[in-house]
Design a protein around this motif. Structure first.
Motif, PDB file in Angstrom:
ATOM      1  N   ILE A 126     -13.411 -19.204  -9.310  1.00  0.00           N
ATOM      2  CA  ILE A 126     -14.283 -18.398  -8.439  1.00  0.00           C
ATOM      3  C   ILE A 126     -14.983 -17.346  -9.304  1.00  0.00           C
ATOM      4  O   ILE A 126     -16.203 -17.170  -9.231  1.00  0.00           O
ATOM      5  N   PRO A 150     -17.872  -9.076 -10.995  1.00  0.00           N
ATOM      6  CA  PRO A 150     -16.504  -8.813 -10.551  1.00  0.00           C
ATOM      7  C   PRO A 150     -15.608 -10.020 -10.833  1.00  0.00           C
ATOM      8  O   PRO A 150     -16.092 -11.152 -10.892  1.00  0.00           O
ATOM      9  N   ARG A 161     -14.132  -3.020 -19.077  1.00  0.00           N
ATOM     10  CA  ARG A 161     -14.715  -4.338 -19.303  1.00  0.00           C
ATOM     11  C   ARG A 161     -14.446  -4.693 -20.759  1.00  0.00           C
ATOM     12  O   ARG A 161     -14.473  -3.838 -21.639  1.00  0.00           O
ATOM     13  N   THR A 210      -5.256  -9.290  -1.277  1.00  0.00           N
ATOM     14  CA  THR A 210      -4.822  -8.194  -0.403  1.00  0.00           C
ATOM     15  C   THR A 210      -5.418  -8.285   1.006  1.00  0.00           C
ATOM     16  O   THR A 210      -6.027  -7.360   1.503  1.00  0.00           O
ATOM     17  N   SER A 252     -10.630  -1.645 -12.876  1.00  0.00           N
ATOM     18  CA  SER A 252     -12.049  -1.788 -12.553  1.00  0.00           C
ATOM     19  C   SER A 252     -12.975  -1.129 -13.553  1.00  0.00           C
ATOM     20  O   SER A 252     -14.112  -1.543 -13.708  1.00  0.00           O
ATOM     21  N   CYS A 263     -16.322  -5.708  -1.449  1.00  0.00           N
ATOM     22  CA  CYS A 263     -15.124  -5.933  -2.274  1.00  0.00           C
ATOM     23  C   CYS A 263     -14.597  -7.341  -2.027  1.00  0.00           C
ATOM     24  O   CYS A 263     -14.223  -7.690  -0.906  1.00  0.00           O
ATOM     25  N   TRP A 264     -14.620  -8.152  -3.069  1.00  0.00           N
ATOM     26  CA  TRP A 264     -14.013  -9.488  -3.021  1.00  0.00           C
ATOM     27  C   TRP A 264     -12.500  -9.317  -2.883  1.00  0.00           C
ATOM     28  O   TRP A 264     -11.920  -8.445  -3.544  1.00  0.00           O
ATOM     29  N   MET A 265     -11.852 -10.176  -2.101  1.00  0.00           N
ATOM     30  CA  MET A 265     -10.388 -10.126  -2.007  1.00  0.00           C
ATOM     31  C   MET A 265      -9.794 -11.524  -1.927  1.00  0.00           C
ATOM     32  O   MET A 265     -10.130 -12.282  -1.013  1.00  0.00           O
ATOM     33  N   SER A 266      -8.923 -11.840  -2.872  1.00  0.00           N
ATOM     34  CA  SER A 266      -8.203 -13.117  -2.778  1.00  0.00           C
ATOM     35  C   SER A 266      -6.732 -12.882  -2.497  1.00  0.00           C
ATOM     36  O   SER A 266      -6.008 -13.798  -2.135  1.00  0.00           O
ATOM     37  N   ASN A 275      -9.742  -8.024 -12.359  1.00  0.00           N
ATOM     38  CA  ASN A 275     -10.629  -7.733 -13.492  1.00  0.00           C
ATOM     39  C   ASN A 275     -10.265  -8.568 -14.726  1.00  0.00           C
ATOM     40  O   ASN A 275     -10.313  -8.078 -15.853  1.00  0.00           O
ATOM     41  N   ARG A 312     -13.828   0.145  -1.657  1.00  0.00           N
ATOM     42  CA  ARG A 312     -12.659  -0.085  -0.807  1.00  0.00           C
ATOM     43  C   ARG A 312     -12.572   0.915   0.352  1.00  0.00           C
ATOM     44  O   ARG A 312     -11.632   0.901   1.110  1.00  0.00           O
ATOM     45  N   ALA A 342      -6.473  -2.315 -10.712  1.00  0.00           N
ATOM     46  CA  ALA A 342      -7.240  -3.537 -10.975  1.00  0.00           C
ATOM     47  C   ALA A 342      -8.010  -3.417 -12.283  1.00  0.00           C
ATOM     48  O   ALA A 342      -8.680  -4.354 -12.696  1.00  0.00           O
ATOM     49  N   ARG A 368     -23.612  -2.712  -8.687  1.00  0.00           N
ATOM     50  CA  ARG A 368     -22.482  -3.169  -7.888  1.00  0.00           C
ATOM     51  C   ARG A 368     -21.138  -2.748  -8.467  1.00  0.00           C
ATOM     52  O   ARG A 368     -20.934  -2.789  -9.670  1.00  0.00           O
ATOM     53  N   MET A 411      -5.434  -1.659   1.700  1.00  0.00           N
ATOM     54  CA  MET A 411      -6.256  -1.660   0.490  1.00  0.00           C
ATOM     55  C   MET A 411      -7.700  -1.292   0.803  1.00  0.00           C
ATOM     56  O   MET A 411      -8.367  -0.646   0.003  1.00  0.00           O
ATOM     57  N   ILE A 454     -19.009 -16.733  -9.990  1.00  0.00           N
ATOM     58  CA  ILE A 454     -19.672 -15.437  -9.801  1.00  0.00           C
ATOM     59  C   ILE A 454     -20.445 -15.082 -11.074  1.00  0.00           C
ATOM     60  O   ILE A 454     -21.621 -14.723 -11.030  1.00  0.00           O
TER      61      ILE A 454
END
Ligand SMILES: Cc1cc2nc3c(=O)[nH]c(=O)nc-3n(C[C@H](O)[C@H](O)[C@H](O)COP(=O)(O)O)c2cc1C
Length: 261
Positions: free
Chosen positions: A216, A185, A152, A105, A149, A100-103, A189, A9, A147, A5, A59, A220
Protein backbone atom coordinates in the motif's frame (compact mmCIF):
# COMPACT_ATOMS: atom_id res chain seq x y z
CA UNK A 1 0.05 19.36 -1.80
CA UNK A 2 2.58 16.56 -1.34
CA UNK A 3 4.81 18.89 0.65
CA UNK A 4 1.89 20.27 2.69
CA UNK A 5 0.32 16.92 3.62
CA UNK A 6 1.00 15.36 6.99
CA UNK A 7 -1.06 12.98 9.11
CA UNK A 8 -3.74 14.82 11.11
CA UNK A 9 -5.17 13.02 14.14
CA UNK A 10 -7.21 15.89 15.65
CA UNK A 11 -10.30 17.24 13.94
CA UNK A 12 -12.95 19.86 14.70
CA UNK A 13 -15.92 17.50 14.24
CA UNK A 14 -17.27 19.54 11.32
CA UNK A 15 -18.45 17.05 8.68
CA UNK A 16 -17.38 17.29 5.06
CA UNK A 17 -19.78 19.04 2.68
CA UNK A 18 -21.39 17.14 -0.20
CA UNK A 19 -19.25 19.20 -2.59
CA UNK A 20 -16.08 18.13 -0.82
CA UNK A 21 -17.16 14.49 -0.94
CA UNK A 22 -17.96 14.82 -4.65
CA UNK A 23 -14.48 16.26 -5.28
CA UNK A 24 -12.94 13.27 -3.48
CA UNK A 25 -15.06 10.83 -5.49
CA UNK A 26 -13.97 12.59 -8.69
CA UNK A 27 -10.30 12.26 -7.69
CA UNK A 28 -10.83 8.54 -7.05
CA UNK A 29 -12.60 8.07 -10.37
CA UNK A 30 -9.84 9.91 -12.26
CA UNK A 31 -7.00 7.90 -10.68
CA UNK A 32 -5.96 5.20 -13.11
CA UNK A 33 -3.84 2.62 -11.35
CA UNK A 34 -1.50 0.60 -13.58
CA UNK A 35 -1.72 -2.34 -11.18
CA UNK A 36 -5.33 -3.53 -11.53
CA UNK A 37 -6.60 -5.77 -8.72
CA UNK A 38 -9.70 -5.19 -6.61
CA UNK A 39 -10.22 -1.96 -4.67
CA UNK A 40 -13.58 -0.87 -3.31
CA UNK A 41 -13.67 2.64 -1.82
CA UNK A 42 -16.54 4.11 0.23
CA UNK A 43 -16.78 7.57 1.79
CA UNK A 44 -18.88 7.42 4.96
CA UNK A 45 -19.91 9.90 7.63
CA UNK A 46 -20.19 8.89 11.27
CA UNK A 47 -23.23 9.96 13.22
CA UNK A 48 -25.65 10.05 10.30
CA UNK A 49 -28.90 8.17 10.90
CA UNK A 50 -28.28 4.44 10.70
CA UNK A 51 -24.51 4.70 10.41
CA UNK A 52 -21.72 3.66 12.70
CA UNK A 53 -19.72 4.89 15.69
CA UNK A 54 -16.10 4.97 14.63
CA UNK A 55 -13.67 3.34 17.05
CA UNK A 56 -10.07 4.42 16.61
CA UNK A 57 -8.82 3.50 20.10
CA UNK A 58 -8.44 7.18 20.94
CA UNK A 59 -5.90 7.69 18.17
CA UNK A 60 -8.11 10.00 16.10
CA UNK A 61 -10.23 12.73 17.67
CA UNK A 62 -13.22 14.51 16.22
CA UNK A 63 -13.19 12.94 12.73
CA UNK A 64 -16.64 12.48 11.18
CA UNK A 65 -15.70 11.36 7.68
CA UNK A 66 -13.73 8.35 6.61
CA UNK A 67 -12.65 6.76 3.38
CA UNK A 68 -13.01 2.99 3.76
CA UNK A 69 -10.83 0.80 1.55
CA UNK A 70 -11.88 -2.73 0.71
CA UNK A 71 -8.78 -4.36 -0.78
CA UNK A 72 -8.16 -7.75 -2.39
CA UNK A 73 -5.43 -9.80 -0.64
CA UNK A 74 -3.01 -9.80 -3.60
CA UNK A 75 -0.06 -7.49 -4.20
CA UNK A 76 -1.64 -5.64 -7.14
CA UNK A 77 -4.77 -4.81 -5.16
CA UNK A 78 -2.65 -3.40 -2.30
CA UNK A 79 -0.57 -1.34 -4.77
CA UNK A 80 -3.73 0.00 -6.45
CA UNK A 81 -5.37 0.89 -3.14
CA UNK A 82 -2.44 3.11 -2.21
CA UNK A 83 -2.13 4.54 -5.71
CA UNK A 84 -5.82 5.48 -6.03
CA UNK A 85 -6.73 6.58 -2.50
CA UNK A 86 -3.67 8.83 -2.21
CA UNK A 87 -5.09 10.92 -5.09
CA UNK A 88 -8.13 11.59 -2.88
CA UNK A 89 -5.83 12.37 0.07
CA UNK A 90 -4.02 15.00 -2.02
CA UNK A 91 -7.37 16.39 -3.22
CA UNK A 92 -8.45 16.64 0.45
CA UNK A 93 -5.17 18.45 1.24
CA UNK A 94 -5.86 20.88 -1.62
CA UNK A 95 -9.25 21.64 -0.01
CA UNK A 96 -7.54 22.43 3.31
CA UNK A 97 -8.62 19.17 4.93
CA UNK A 98 -6.49 16.92 7.11
CA UNK A 99 -6.16 13.17 6.57
CA UNK A 100 -4.70 10.14 8.32
CA UNK A 101 -4.26 6.70 6.77
CA UNK A 102 -4.92 3.88 9.26
CA UNK A 103 -4.26 0.18 8.87
CA UNK A 104 -3.98 -0.65 12.54
CA UNK A 105 -5.63 1.77 14.94
CA UNK A 106 -9.30 1.28 14.08
CA UNK A 107 -11.98 -1.28 14.85
CA UNK A 108 -12.52 -3.35 11.71
CA UNK A 109 -15.73 -4.84 13.12
CA UNK A 110 -17.27 -1.42 13.77
CA UNK A 111 -16.15 0.25 10.53
CA UNK A 112 -17.20 -2.78 8.43
CA UNK A 113 -20.82 -2.02 9.40
CA UNK A 114 -20.64 1.30 7.58
CA UNK A 115 -20.60 -0.02 4.00
CA UNK A 116 -21.11 -3.11 1.83
CA UNK A 117 -17.80 -4.33 0.55
CA UNK A 118 -17.19 -6.19 -2.71
CA UNK A 119 -16.71 -9.93 -2.17
CA UNK A 120 -13.00 -10.76 -1.90
CA UNK A 121 -12.04 -7.18 -0.96
CA UNK A 122 -12.59 -6.85 2.78
CA UNK A 123 -12.14 -3.62 4.71
CA UNK A 124 -8.38 -3.29 5.21
CA UNK A 125 -7.59 0.40 5.65
CA UNK A 126 -9.51 3.53 6.64
CA UNK A 127 -8.52 7.15 6.07
CA UNK A 128 -9.82 9.76 8.50
CA UNK A 129 -10.59 13.12 6.89
CA UNK A 130 -11.79 16.46 8.14
CA UNK A 131 -11.13 20.02 9.16
CA UNK A 132 -7.99 19.95 11.34
CA UNK A 133 -8.35 21.18 14.92
CA UNK A 134 -6.14 24.16 15.68
CA UNK A 135 -4.06 22.53 18.38
CA UNK A 136 -2.58 19.09 18.34
CA UNK A 137 -3.74 17.07 21.33
CA UNK A 138 -1.24 15.28 23.51
CA UNK A 139 -2.39 11.95 22.03
CA UNK A 140 -1.88 13.23 18.48
CA UNK A 141 1.57 14.53 19.27
CA UNK A 142 2.52 11.27 20.98
CA UNK A 143 1.09 9.21 18.09
CA UNK A 144 3.05 11.27 15.60
CA UNK A 145 6.18 10.83 17.67
CA UNK A 146 5.72 7.08 18.08
CA UNK A 147 5.07 6.72 14.35
CA UNK A 148 8.26 8.66 13.70
CA UNK A 149 6.28 11.14 11.59
CA UNK A 150 8.88 13.85 11.71
CA UNK A 151 11.71 11.65 10.46
CA UNK A 152 12.33 10.81 6.85
CA UNK A 153 15.19 8.69 5.57
CA UNK A 154 17.77 10.72 3.63
CA UNK A 155 17.28 10.82 -0.12
CA UNK A 156 20.55 9.00 -0.84
CA UNK A 157 19.55 6.07 1.41
CA UNK A 158 16.49 5.35 -0.73
CA UNK A 159 17.55 6.07 -4.29
CA UNK A 160 20.66 4.83 -6.09
CA UNK A 161 22.46 4.83 -9.42
CA UNK A 162 23.01 1.55 -11.27
CA UNK A 163 26.54 1.32 -9.80
CA UNK A 164 25.13 1.46 -6.26
CA UNK A 165 26.20 5.03 -5.47
CA UNK A 166 23.55 7.32 -3.96
CA UNK A 167 21.46 9.13 -6.56
CA UNK A 168 21.88 12.86 -6.10
CA UNK A 169 18.89 15.21 -6.18
CA UNK A 170 19.99 17.46 -9.05
CA UNK A 171 16.65 19.24 -9.38
CA UNK A 172 15.75 17.29 -12.54
CA UNK A 173 12.12 16.15 -13.04
CA UNK A 174 12.95 12.56 -12.09
CA UNK A 175 14.83 13.73 -8.98
CA UNK A 176 11.92 15.88 -7.88
CA UNK A 177 9.46 13.05 -8.51
CA UNK A 178 11.60 10.80 -6.26
CA UNK A 179 11.66 13.53 -3.61
CA UNK A 180 7.84 13.56 -3.68
CA UNK A 181 7.88 9.79 -3.20
CA UNK A 182 10.12 10.28 -0.17
CA UNK A 183 7.55 12.65 1.39
CA UNK A 184 4.67 10.17 1.02
CA UNK A 185 2.96 8.70 4.09
CA UNK A 186 3.70 5.07 5.03
CA UNK A 187 2.61 2.69 7.79
CA UNK A 188 4.64 3.38 10.98
CA UNK A 189 6.67 5.67 8.72
CA UNK A 190 8.52 2.62 7.39
CA UNK A 191 9.32 4.29 4.01
CA UNK A 192 9.73 1.07 2.01
CA UNK A 193 10.42 2.89 -1.29
CA UNK A 194 13.71 2.10 -3.03
CA UNK A 195 14.70 2.96 -6.59
CA UNK A 196 17.54 2.59 -9.05
CA UNK A 197 17.81 5.33 -11.66
CA UNK A 198 19.52 4.82 -15.01
CA UNK A 199 20.99 7.64 -17.10
CA UNK A 200 17.90 8.05 -19.30
CA UNK A 201 15.47 8.55 -16.37
CA UNK A 202 14.31 4.94 -16.38
CA UNK A 203 13.56 4.12 -12.73
CA UNK A 204 13.30 0.61 -11.29
CA UNK A 205 11.29 0.51 -8.07
CA UNK A 206 11.79 -1.98 -5.26
CA UNK A 207 10.01 -2.39 -1.92
CA UNK A 208 11.49 -3.24 1.43
CA UNK A 209 8.36 -5.23 2.18
CA UNK A 210 8.33 -6.57 5.70
CA UNK A 211 4.50 -6.60 5.81
CA UNK A 212 1.75 -6.63 3.15
CA UNK A 213 0.89 -3.00 3.99
CA UNK A 214 4.28 -2.06 2.49
CA UNK A 215 2.65 -2.59 -0.92
CA UNK A 216 0.00 0.00 0.00
CA UNK A 217 2.86 2.37 0.94
CA UNK A 218 4.52 1.57 -2.38
CA UNK A 219 1.31 2.42 -4.29
CA UNK A 220 1.08 5.72 -2.40
CA UNK A 221 4.70 6.60 -3.18
CA UNK A 222 4.29 5.67 -6.86
CA UNK A 223 1.16 7.83 -7.02
CA UNK A 224 3.25 10.79 -5.80
CA UNK A 225 6.05 9.92 -8.23
CA UNK A 226 3.75 9.78 -11.29
CA UNK A 227 1.89 12.98 -10.37
CA UNK A 228 5.11 14.90 -9.76
CA UNK A 229 6.80 13.55 -12.89
CA UNK A 230 3.78 14.49 -15.01
CA UNK A 231 3.65 17.96 -13.47
CA UNK A 232 7.28 18.51 -14.46
CA UNK A 233 6.66 17.32 -18.04
CA UNK A 234 8.26 13.90 -17.57
CA UNK A 235 5.66 11.61 -19.12
CA UNK A 236 6.07 7.88 -19.05
CA UNK A 237 4.54 4.58 -18.05
CA UNK A 238 4.78 2.17 -15.15
CA UNK A 239 5.05 -1.48 -16.17
CA UNK A 240 6.74 -4.61 -14.85
CA UNK A 241 9.77 -5.72 -16.87
CA UNK A 242 10.20 -9.30 -18.00
CA UNK A 243 12.47 -10.93 -17.07
CA UNK A 244 12.28 -9.28 -13.71
CA UNK A 245 15.31 -7.12 -12.80
CA UNK A 246 17.44 -8.53 -9.99
CA UNK A 247 16.91 -6.89 -6.60
CA UNK A 248 19.97 -4.98 -5.34
CA UNK A 249 19.63 -6.52 -1.85
CA UNK A 250 18.04 -9.72 -0.53
CA UNK A 251 15.42 -7.85 1.53
CA UNK A 252 14.14 -5.90 -1.48
CA UNK A 253 11.38 -6.97 -3.86
CA UNK A 254 11.06 -5.69 -7.45
CA UNK A 255 7.79 -3.84 -8.06
CA UNK A 256 7.71 -1.95 -11.35
CA UNK A 257 9.71 0.19 -13.80
CA UNK A 258 9.07 3.76 -14.91
CA UNK A 259 9.98 4.21 -18.57
CA UNK A 260 10.02 7.75 -19.92
CA UNK A 261 7.88 8.31 -23.03
C1 LIG B 1 -0.84 2.28 4.96
C2 LIG B 1 -0.69 3.20 6.17
C3 LIG B 1 -1.16 2.79 7.41
C4 LIG B 1 -1.09 3.65 8.52
N1 LIG B 1 -1.63 3.22 9.72
C5 LIG B 1 -1.69 4.10 10.77
C6 LIG B 1 -2.40 3.75 11.95
O1 LIG B 1 -2.94 2.65 12.08
N2 LIG B 1 -2.48 4.66 12.94
C7 LIG B 1 -1.91 5.90 12.85
O2 LIG B 1 -2.05 6.69 13.79
N3 LIG B 1 -1.21 6.28 11.74
C8 LIG B 1 -1.12 5.41 10.68
N4 LIG B 1 -0.48 5.78 9.51
C9 LIG B 1 0.16 7.12 9.39
C10 LIG B 1 1.69 7.02 9.44
O3 LIG B 1 2.11 6.81 10.77
C11 LIG B 1 2.30 8.33 8.86
O4 LIG B 1 1.94 8.45 7.50
C12 LIG B 1 3.82 8.34 8.95
O5 LIG B 1 4.25 8.30 10.30
C13 LIG B 1 4.42 9.60 8.28
O6 LIG B 1 3.91 10.77 8.85
P1 LIG B 1 3.14 11.86 7.98
O7 LIG B 1 1.95 11.17 7.33
O8 LIG B 1 2.72 12.93 8.94
O9 LIG B 1 4.09 12.35 6.91
C14 LIG B 1 -0.51 4.94 8.39
C15 LIG B 1 -0.01 5.33 7.13
C16 LIG B 1 -0.12 4.49 6.03
C17 LIG B 1 0.36 4.98 4.69
Amino acid sequence: MMRARHSVRDYTGIPLTERQKDALRAAIAAAKSPFGGTVDIHIVTAGDAGTFSPTTYGMIRGARDFMLLGIGPDRNSLLSAGYIAERAVLEATAMGLGTCWMSGTFSKAEFSKAADFTAGAPLTVVIAMGVPAARKSFVARAAGFLAGSDGRKPYGDLFHNTDGTPYVDDGSPVAEALEMMRLAPSGVNSQPWRAIVTGDSTVRFFAKAKKPTAFIDMGIGLSHFMLAAGARGLDGTLAAEKPQPAAPAPDLEYIVTFSPA
